[in-house]
Design an enzyme around this catalytic site. Structure first.
Site, PDB file in Angstrom:
ATOM      1  N   TYR A  80     -17.328   0.680  18.128  1.00  0.00           N
ATOM      2  CA  TYR A  80     -17.635   0.653  16.685  1.00  0.00           C
ATOM      3  C   TYR A  80     -17.958   2.054  16.178  1.00  0.00           C
ATOM      4  CZ  TYR A  80     -19.403  -0.804  12.179  1.00  0.00           C
ATOM      5  OH  TYR A  80     -19.567  -0.966  10.822  1.00  0.00           O
ATOM      6  N   PHE A 132       0.935   8.560 -10.040  1.00  0.00           N
ATOM      7  CA  PHE A 132       1.336   7.563  -9.055  1.00  0.00           C
ATOM      8  C   PHE A 132       0.504   6.311  -9.331  1.00  0.00           C
ATOM      9  CE2 PHE A 132       1.333   5.142  -5.154  1.00  0.00           C
ATOM     10  CZ  PHE A 132       2.694   4.910  -5.077  1.00  0.00           C
ATOM     11  N   THR A 133       1.093   5.156  -9.085  1.00  0.00           N
ATOM     12  CA  THR A 133       0.515   3.874  -9.508  1.00  0.00           C
ATOM     13  C   THR A 133      -0.941   3.698  -9.052  1.00  0.00           C
ATOM     14  OG1 THR A 133       1.544   2.892  -7.553  1.00  0.00           O
ATOM     15  CG2 THR A 133       2.742   2.702  -9.638  1.00  0.00           C
ATOM     16  N   ASP A 223      -2.602  15.123  -3.172  1.00  0.00           N
ATOM     17  CA  ASP A 223      -2.060  13.896  -2.584  1.00  0.00           C
ATOM     18  C   ASP A 223      -0.997  14.341  -1.584  1.00  0.00           C
ATOM     19  OD1 ASP A 223      -0.673  11.662  -1.857  1.00  0.00           O
ATOM     20  OD2 ASP A 223      -0.674  10.766  -3.855  1.00  0.00           O
ATOM     21  N   LYS A 266       3.230   7.303   5.523  1.00  0.00           N
ATOM     22  CA  LYS A 266       4.505   7.960   5.179  1.00  0.00           C
ATOM     23  C   LYS A 266       4.759   9.096   6.178  1.00  0.00           C
ATOM     24  CE  LYS A 266       3.391   5.870   1.094  1.00  0.00           C
ATOM     25  NZ  LYS A 266       2.171   5.070   0.921  1.00  0.00           N
ATOM     26  N   ARG A 390      11.247   1.381  -9.983  1.00  0.00           N
ATOM     27  CA  ARG A 390      10.293   2.423 -10.351  1.00  0.00           C
ATOM     28  C   ARG A 390      10.595   2.793 -11.795  1.00  0.00           C
ATOM     29  NH1 ARG A 390       6.176   3.038  -6.298  1.00  0.00           N
ATOM     30  NH2 ARG A 390       5.753   1.297  -7.656  1.00  0.00           N
ATOM     31  N   PHE A 457       3.717  -4.478 -10.852  1.00  0.00           N
ATOM     32  CA  PHE A 457       5.013  -4.469 -10.162  1.00  0.00           C
ATOM     33  C   PHE A 457       4.967  -5.213  -8.830  1.00  0.00           C
ATOM     34  CE2 PHE A 457       3.837  -1.217  -7.084  1.00  0.00           C
ATOM     35  CZ  PHE A 457       2.771  -0.601  -7.737  1.00  0.00           C
TER      36      PHE A 457
HETATM   37  O1  PLI Z   1      -0.058   2.749   0.032  1.00  0.00           O
HETATM   38  P1  PLI Z   1      -1.285   3.571   0.317  1.00  0.00           P
HETATM   39  O2  PLI Z   1      -2.532   2.975  -0.212  1.00  0.00           O
HETATM   40  O3  PLI Z   1      -1.414   3.960   1.744  1.00  0.00           O
HETATM   41  O4  PLI Z   1      -1.057   4.979  -0.438  1.00  0.00           O
HETATM   42  C1  PLI Z   1      -0.976   5.082  -1.806  1.00  0.00           C
HETATM   43  C2  PLI Z   1      -0.065   6.203  -2.198  1.00  0.00           C
HETATM   44  C3  PLI Z   1      -0.607   7.365  -2.662  1.00  0.00           C
HETATM   45  N1  PLI Z   1       0.191   8.406  -3.045  1.00  0.00           N
HETATM   46  C4  PLI Z   1       1.526   8.353  -2.982  1.00  0.00           C
HETATM   47  C5  PLI Z   1       2.323   9.514  -3.427  1.00  0.00           C
HETATM   48  C6  PLI Z   1       2.142   7.210  -2.508  1.00  0.00           C
HETATM   49  O5  PLI Z   1       3.466   7.190  -2.424  1.00  0.00           O
HETATM   50  C7  PLI Z   1       1.343   6.082  -2.113  1.00  0.00           C
HETATM   51  C8  PLI Z   1       1.919   4.870  -1.701  1.00  0.00           C
HETATM   52  N2  PLI Z   1       3.209   4.666  -1.855  1.00  0.00           N
HETATM   53  C9  PLI Z   1       3.888   3.552  -1.625  1.00  0.00           C
HETATM   54  C10 PLI Z   1       3.287   2.283  -1.131  1.00  0.00           C
HETATM   55  C11 PLI Z   1       5.319   3.603  -1.873  1.00  0.00           C
HETATM   56  O6  PLI Z   1       6.013   2.617  -1.638  1.00  0.00           O
HETATM   57  O7  PLI Z   1       5.776   4.680  -2.313  1.00  0.00           O
END
Ligand code: PLI
Length: 466
Positions: A80, A132-133, A223, A266, A390, A457
């Site tokens: 933990y 970004f969303t 970011d 990513k 998008r 979305f």
């Molecule tokens: O999906 P998260 O919570 O791990 O990360 C959010 C996020 C933050 N910044 C950017 C530039 C992103 O592209 C992003 C998440 N993107 C997704 C889920 C996508 O499909 O692009």
């Protein structure tokens, strides 16, 4: 024997790995896809994965991990508190990104939540290089208003500016003059810019921004979700960087910023995970305290030990030139094949996907009939290839008026997972897009029949107008 040393320049982008295990996919019939699409309310997020052939919904959490990362999973220390894997991750973040302090989170939005709550006060303003969303939503929930200060070129799919992720400093200066620097806690800078089509920011622009923000006492929060891909474009396009490694360029980018949010799903080649990275010890102290409220203890932040180990290894792999060259090379291959057939896409081709310009693809479908959403549905129906809207659906509603936001960019994203699909898969994608293009006059748009309050979305439902 002696041969003239060949540089990479003369070689294909072929992958620096080979396949050790495969995941079998189901091929579906047109009737099965039609049923699945209706059940999903014409929203590709609501499809079941088992009904999808080639999944280009997102590059988030969909990468194939390496044998080394899988080996790392076996070294998970699931204590933990004080997991050894946390310290490996901390070391990797310091070594490759240069940030001093690490706060682990379950994924990117966990880090966005914490930094927004810590830095934004009610009535503050947060400029950024396009929204970004999830990032914008957390800024708004914390009481801030987001302002887009990206260069105008980023909103034009045809414009071939090499750094469409750049900030327009005049737009930033106008905000500082209007609201005062004290109402702008930070500038939110993405590398690369997802909603603009995976477009990079240049180091020259970031340096100018650093100078300006330092003068005005404004922070830069980075970011860094796709920072290595941005670094690759800098190496290719920015004067003076051809001879530098992606790893060196990544460090130079990070060094120009005060802190970062990361969705490790990513660039960092893992299926789950993220972090907030900071340089200021007081801010770190507050973030480390807040993470225990929302995510988990400060040495795991919502991740298992094994996930942190895989991430530490993935970060190292992600900044290898050979890896990024093949990753972006595959995306460019797909983009260039579509361009050769005059399919309207965002130019230049981005780093993590190819973005179809739905306004041009479906010129008779008005934006309030959700052309990109309808096009994503049509592509799925044709071939079982899942893509993502998008455009107007992603852009949500105006906070004050309640009307739809009408973004200039109305796009369908063909997002390429890292180390997953082959060149033959990319060829099938091209075949399907061409088929749908031939039949585009049959696509009449969609009507929204269910709209959730946040990030609509993901869960909105639609009916077909044709
Ligand atoms: O999906 P998260 O919570 O791990 O990360 C959010 C996020 C933050 N910044 C950017 C530039 C992103 O592209 C992003 C998440 N993107 C997704 C889920 C996508 O499909 O692009």
């Amino acid at each position: 024997m002696d041969l003239k040393v060949n540089t990479h320049r003369h070689r294909s982008w072929a992958e620096p790995w080979r396949v050790k295990m495969v995941e079998l996919l189901k091929m579906t019939t047109y009737e099965e896809r039609k049923k699945a699409l209706v059940e999903a309310g014409y929203n590709t997020f609501l499809l079941r994965s088992r009904d999808v052939y080639i999944d280009l919904l997102t590059d988030s959490g969909t990468s194939a991990m390496s044998d080394r990362q899988w080996a790392g999973m076996m070294l998970g220390d699931e204590a933990y508190a004080g997991s050894e894997n946390f310290y490996h991750l901390e070391e990797a973040v310091k070594k490759y990104y240069g940030y001093k302090y690490l706060v682990p989170t379950h994924q990117g939005r966990g880090a966005e939540h914490i930094i927004s709550k810590l830095l934004i006060k009610q009535g503050d303003h947060v400029p950024g290089n396009m929204y970004f969303t999830t990032t914008r939503l957390h800024q708004e929930l914390a009481g801030g208003t987001f302002h887009d200060i990206i260069i105008d070129e980023a909103h034009d799919p045809e414009n071939e500016h090499p750094f469409k992720g750049n900030v327009d400093l005049n737009k930033l200066d106008a905000l500082v003059k209007e609201y005062g620097a004290h109402r702008i806690p930070y500038v939110s800078i993405a590398t690369t810019v997802n909603m603009a089509g995976g477009q990079p920011i240049s180091l020259a622009n970031l340096r100018e921004l650093r100078e300006y923000t330092r003068k005005h006492g404004i922070l830069i929060i980075h970011d860094m979700t796709r920072v290595a891909e941005n670094a690759w474009f800098i190496k290719q396009r920015e004067e003076g960087y051809a001879g530098k490694s992606v790893a060196e360029i990544v460090r130079e980018i990070c060094d120009l910023t005060d802190g970062a949010t990361m969705s490790a799903k990513k660039d960092a080649l893992v299926n789950i995970g993220g972090f907030l990275a900071l340089n200021d010890p007081d801010l770190f102290d507050r973030a480390r305290n807040m993470v225990v409220v929302y995510e988990g203890l400060h040495t795991y932040g919502g991740m298992a030990g094994r996930d942190m180990e895989a991430m530490a290894i993935g970060i190292g792999e992600s900044v290898h030139d050979d890896h990024i060259r093949a990753r972006v090379g595959q995306v460019e291959y797909l983009g260039n094949r579509l361009l050769a057939h005059d399919i309207p896409i965002v130019k230049p081709v981005g780093s993590h996907g190819v973005f179809i310009d739905a306004k041009k693809f479906l010129p008779t479908v008005s934006q309030d009939k959700f052309p990109a959403q309808a096009l994503a549905a049509a592509i799925y129906l044709d071939s079982g290839i899942r893509t993502m809207e998008r455009g107007i659906v992603s852009a949500g509603r105006n906070k004050k008026t309640g009307d739809h936001n009408y973004p200039k960019l109305e796009l369908v994203r063909l997002t390429i997972p890292r180390r997953v699909y082959t060149q033959a898969h990319m060829d099938v994608v091209v075949e399907s897009i061409l088929e749908v293009y031939d039949q585009r006059s049959r696509i009449k748009g969609l009507k929204m029949v269910y709209e959730p309050k946040y990030l609509r979305f993901f869960q909105a439902r639609f009916d077909s107008l044709s």
